[in-house]
Design an enzyme around this catalytic site. Structure first.
Site, mmCIF file in Angstrom:
data_model
loop_
_atom_site.group_PDB
_atom_site.id
_atom_site.type_symbol
_atom_site.label_atom_id
_atom_site.label_comp_id
_atom_site.label_asym_id
_atom_site.label_seq_id
_atom_site.Cartn_x
_atom_site.Cartn_y
_atom_site.Cartn_z
ATOM 1 C CG ASP A 76 2.574 -10.662 -2.747
ATOM 2 O OD1 ASP A 76 2.617 -11.862 -3.088
ATOM 3 O OD2 ASP A 76 2.652 -9.720 -3.554
ATOM 4 C CG HIS A 127 7.322 -10.708 -2.361
ATOM 5 N ND1 HIS A 127 6.958 -10.492 -3.675
ATOM 6 C CD2 HIS A 127 6.721 -9.699 -1.656
ATOM 7 C CE1 HIS A 127 6.186 -9.414 -3.750
ATOM 8 N NE2 HIS A 127 6.042 -8.911 -2.545
ATOM 9 C CG HIS A 131 9.241 -5.336 -0.986
ATOM 10 N ND1 HIS A 131 8.706 -4.097 -1.270
ATOM 11 C CD2 HIS A 131 8.279 -6.231 -1.283
ATOM 12 C CE1 HIS A 131 7.458 -4.245 -1.714
ATOM 13 N NE2 HIS A 131 7.178 -5.527 -1.728
ATOM 14 C CG HIS A 226 -0.941 -7.619 0.352
ATOM 15 N ND1 HIS A 226 -1.658 -7.190 -0.743
ATOM 16 C CD2 HIS A 226 0.366 -7.451 0.045
ATOM 17 C CE1 HIS A 226 -0.816 -6.773 -1.680
ATOM 18 N NE2 HIS A 226 0.414 -6.922 -1.239
#
Length: 266
Positions: A76, A127, A131, A226
């Site tokens: 991510d 994604h 966010h 991440h």
């Protein structure tokens, strides 16, 4: 929930409330995966995947269809802080395919990294643009805008169409989200393995990270990491070496999707 269950935050201030999958289309949920051991996924992940599969949501957190040692790497990407290049170097060295779930900010501020991901054969996926907590969005138009804006930016940057893979920020979703994603042609991806790597200012030691990620690996694992983690940048080469020693083969997410595609006869 345990501290391990909160491995999905982009910022330390965000809290993730873990609750089991339940009925109610707009009820807010947070993906829960449990701690795997002995080469097997946690029951929570298995139950979640069976639920997604049974309800034909085209949502995935684990490959339960393969009895071989396969696993899937996902990252991510909320922002760039200088660790992604080393991650890409390790992937290149091991010829390991990965999927990078990017937000709008990342596309706008780290275009060189996005271009490199794409050129080196990785999948750059969605994604969301801002966010947000997607479970709070019940309007299809708003939901679509969050995803479409990322697609448009990616195509503008690379000249390529973005694959319709989507990961909800922090794993927050509702059943109507899964349904809307499916209707818009998206596949929703969660995970079955992660650790607390998101806090830039409190990075775990590489030995601790390696211990957790090697002891909890399991067949069909979807690993969430991440890109902002300096620990990940430092230990990914060693981690991939260990996984290879254990006999794991890293596959792209398309292989996972294919596992759940029913072959029509005739």
């Amino acid at each position: 929930s345990t501290r391990e269950e909160s491995a999905t935050k982009l910022t330390p201030e965000t809290t993730v409330n873990i609750e089991p999958i339940a009925s109610g289309n707009n009820k807010k949920k947070s993906h829960s995966y449990g701690v795997a051991k002995d080469g097997k996924a946690n029951e929570i992940s298995i139950n979640a995947q069976n639920y997604f599969d049974t309800n034909k949501f085209k949502a995935f957190c684990l490959d339960t269809k393969n009895d071989k040692k396969v696993m899937y790497l996902t990252f991510d990407c909320g922002y760039e802080n200088g660790n992604t290049a080393a991650i890409l170097d390790a992937l290149k060295k091991h010829k390991a395919p990965a999927t990078f779930f990017v937000v709008g900010h990342y596309l706008n501020t780290a275009s060189d990294m996005v271009t490199r991901m794409s050129e080196e054969g990785h999948v750059v996926a969605n994604h969301t643009y801002h966010h947000p907590d997607m479970s709070a969005i019940s309007e299809k138009k708003k939901f679509q805008d969050e995803l479409q804006s990322v697609e448009e930016e990616y195509e503008k940057l690379t000249g390529k169409k973005m694959v319709k893979y989507y990961r909800p920020p922090q794993g927050k979703y509702s059943l109507s989200n899964l349904q809307m994603a499916k209707e818009l042609g998206y596949k929703t991806f969660f995970w079955s393995l992660a650790y607390v790597d998101w806090n830039e200012n409190a990075q775990p030691a590489t030995e601790e990270a390696l211990e957790k990620l090697t002891s909890r690996i399991h067949s069909g694992a979807v690993l969430l990491l991440h890109n902002t983690s300096s620990t990940n940048a430092a230990m990914l080469d060693d981690l991939l070496t260990e996984y290879k020693k254990f006999g794991y083969e890293i596959k792209p997410l398309s292989h996972l999707v294919k596992s759940y595609t029913v072959k029509k006869k005739g």
